[in-house]
Design an enzyme around this catalytic site. Structure first.
Site, PDB file in Angstrom:
ATOM      1  N   THR A  12     -26.831  -9.048   9.290  1.00 49.31           N
ATOM      2  CA  THR A  12     -27.030  -7.977   8.305  1.00 49.31           C
ATOM      3  C   THR A  12     -28.143  -7.011   8.707  1.00 49.31           C
ATOM      4  O   THR A  12     -29.096  -7.406   9.391  1.00 49.31           O
ATOM      5  CB  THR A  12     -27.376  -8.618   6.937  1.00 49.31           C
ATOM      6  OG1 THR A  12     -27.866  -7.620   6.049  1.00 49.31           O
ATOM      7  CG2 THR A  12     -28.448  -9.695   7.050  1.00 49.31           C
ATOM      8  N   ASP A  13     -28.046  -5.780   8.218  1.00 46.80           N
ATOM      9  CA  ASP A  13     -29.120  -4.794   8.422  1.00 46.80           C
ATOM     10  C   ASP A  13     -30.416  -5.216   7.731  1.00 46.80           C
ATOM     11  O   ASP A  13     -31.494  -4.710   8.057  1.00 46.80           O
ATOM     12  CB  ASP A  13     -28.681  -3.398   7.930  1.00 46.80           C
ATOM     13  CG  ASP A  13     -28.211  -3.350   6.481  1.00 46.80           C
ATOM     14  OD1 ASP A  13     -28.292  -4.373   5.770  1.00 46.80           O
ATOM     15  OD2 ASP A  13     -27.737  -2.270   6.058  1.00 46.80           O
ATOM     16  N   GLU A  14     -30.326  -6.145   6.776  1.00 47.46           N
ATOM     17  CA  GLU A  14     -31.512  -6.500   5.993  1.00 47.46           C
ATOM     18  C   GLU A  14     -32.593  -7.173   6.841  1.00 47.46           C
ATOM     19  O   GLU A  14     -33.746  -7.257   6.421  1.00 47.46           O
ATOM     20  CB  GLU A  14     -31.124  -7.379   4.797  1.00 47.46           C
ATOM     21  CG  GLU A  14     -30.114  -6.669   3.920  1.00 47.46           C
ATOM     22  CD  GLU A  14     -29.897  -7.311   2.566  1.00 47.46           C
ATOM     23  OE1 GLU A  14     -30.813  -7.947   2.042  1.00 47.46           O
ATOM     24  OE2 GLU A  14     -28.779  -7.161   2.033  1.00 47.46           O
TER      25      GLU A  14
ATOM     26  N   TYR B 201     -33.739 -14.237   1.902  1.00 42.71           N
ATOM     27  CA  TYR B 201     -32.395 -14.138   2.482  1.00 42.71           C
ATOM     28  C   TYR B 201     -32.462 -13.481   3.854  1.00 42.71           C
ATOM     29  O   TYR B 201     -31.957 -14.004   4.853  1.00 42.71           O
ATOM     30  CB  TYR B 201     -31.464 -13.332   1.565  1.00 42.71           C
ATOM     31  CG  TYR B 201     -30.226 -12.801   2.264  1.00 42.71           C
ATOM     32  CD1 TYR B 201     -29.248 -13.665   2.753  1.00 42.71           C
ATOM     33  CD2 TYR B 201     -30.039 -11.422   2.456  1.00 42.71           C
ATOM     34  CE1 TYR B 201     -28.127 -13.180   3.416  1.00 42.71           C
ATOM     35  CE2 TYR B 201     -28.923 -10.931   3.114  1.00 42.71           C
ATOM     36  CZ  TYR B 201     -27.963 -11.811   3.599  1.00 42.71           C
ATOM     37  OH  TYR B 201     -26.854 -11.329   4.258  1.00 42.71           O
TER      38      TYR B 201
ATOM     39  N   LYS C  71     -31.685 -14.989   7.605  1.00 41.11           N
ATOM     40  CA  LYS C  71     -30.676 -14.404   8.508  1.00 41.11           C
ATOM     41  C   LYS C  71     -31.324 -14.036   9.846  1.00 41.11           C
ATOM     42  O   LYS C  71     -30.745 -14.251  10.910  1.00 41.11           O
ATOM     43  CB  LYS C  71     -30.020 -13.167   7.879  1.00 41.11           C
ATOM     44  CG  LYS C  71     -29.079 -13.452   6.724  1.00 41.11           C
ATOM     45  CD  LYS C  71     -27.867 -14.295   7.101  1.00 41.11           C
ATOM     46  CE  LYS C  71     -26.921 -13.585   8.046  1.00 41.11           C
ATOM     47  NZ  LYS C  71     -25.716 -14.420   8.326  1.00 41.11           N
TER      48      LYS C  71
END
Ligand code: NAD
Length: 311
Positions: free
Chosen positions: A116-118, A140, A144
């Protein structure tokens, strides 16, 4: 025909991916957490194994013989990671490591770690490229990022052919109705208000899950070991703008919006530069306006699906 193992394939994006590789021989391994749902795979050809990516003994049985392993299995909801991070670290970090080890032991020719970009944190202007520093801000995102780093380490140290994809906010059918688009649509369908965080100024880059899966398939075909590939969205919108569009599609007004206290540590904006993948031929195909309308229609037509979800 390839033999493909899809971990987390009973979830939202994983089940789109399984649909997109029906010409292949697909096995789904999924723990069926609250977010995993066998109804997501109804009518879709696959072999199902219920199990945990942290279970090395099980993976030793299931992984060998596959040409490609794609890892979607994760705890995926930021708000839940704020309430309790342990399960996020277990699945997203330890689970990824266990899967990488099983793939290494089995000599799996290709692995894709879906991310993810997060992991980059928040960016006010401009876009991240693949060499931007990892500065996750939620449990989260941190978990990741940990999974991505362990995947990369298996590529560098052991020569495992694993590539990592990082994508923006996905939308589409079969997304668990805790995430903003299905939450808002199902609330409106029930005559309930929708909760808008803070000032609504947080910006996200939206992509249809089918486009995300097309990017993952391309990376599975041509991605280099240890390399990261971005899959950017097609519509950068503030939450206020997204809310307006959802209200318009659902024929409702702002009286149905309830402003609620902002999420702790809420990232302001994500933005990916995906020129690396586009140079390899990737193009997003689903126009946001049409994709959103079709997605809303799907939730309105599939009340049984979301009524069965808790909450
Ligand atoms: P989801 O929560 O809908 O699905 C996750 C699936 O993983 C579920 O079927 C669940 O049962 C399964 N699972 C959870 N823990 C497991 C474990 N220990 N072992 C085996 N299976 C397990 O998530 P999603 O939105 O489909 O996201 C899939 C992947 O894509 C995740 O890795 C997520 O980080 C990534 N991603 C999601 C988005 C998004 O907008 N949803 C964006 C970019 C990347």
């Amino acid at each position: 025909m390839k033999k493909i193992l899809v971990t987390g394939g009973a979830g939202f994006i994983g089940s789109h991916f399984v649909r997109s590789v029906q010409a292949d021989d697909v096995t789904v391994l999924d723990k069926l957490t609250y977010a995993g749902n066998l109804a997501n795979l109804e009518g879709v050809r696959h072999t199902f194994v219920r199990g945990d990516i942290c279970d090395l003994d099980l993976l030793k049985e299931v992984v060998p013989g596959h040409d490609l392993v794609v890892n979607f299995a994760a705890e995926s909801h930021v708000d839940r990671s704020i309430d309790g991070a342990a399960e996020f670290v277990r699945t997203n970090v330890l689970g990824t490591q266990t899967l990488m080890q099983a793939c290494l032991d089995a000599g799996t020719p290709k692995v894709v770690q879906v991310s993810t970009d997060e992991v980059y944190g928040s960016i006010d202007i401009g876009s991240w490229n693949e060499s931007a520093p990892l500065q996750p801000r939620s449990p989260y995102a941190a978990a990741k990022a940990g999974g991505d780093l362990i995947a990369r380490a298996y590529a560098v140290t052991h020569g495992l052919n694993v590539s990592i994809t990082r994508c923006g906010n996905n939308y589409g059918p079969r997304q668990y109705p805790e995430k903003v688009i299905p939450l808002f649509v199902t609330n409106l369908a029930r005559g309930r208000k929708v909760p808008l965080y803070g000032d609504g100024g947080n910006v996200r880059d939206w992509i249809h899950a089918e486009d995300h899966c097309a990017g993952i398939r391309l990376v599975a075909d041509v991605g280099e070991p240890g390399e990261v590939y971005h899959i950017a969205g097609t519509a950068e919108l503030s939450n206020l703008e997204l809310t307006q569009r959802l209200l318009d599609v659902c024929g409702k007004g702002w009286d149905m919006v309830e402003h609620v206290t902002d999420r702790k540590g809420h990232d302001r904006r994500y933005s990916l530069d995906d020129s690396k993948l586009r140079a390899l031929g990737y193009r997003a195909e689903v126009p946001f306006e049409q994709g959103l309308k079709d997605t809303v229609r799907w939730y309105l037509d599939n009340r049984d699906w979301w009524s069965a979800c808790a909450g």
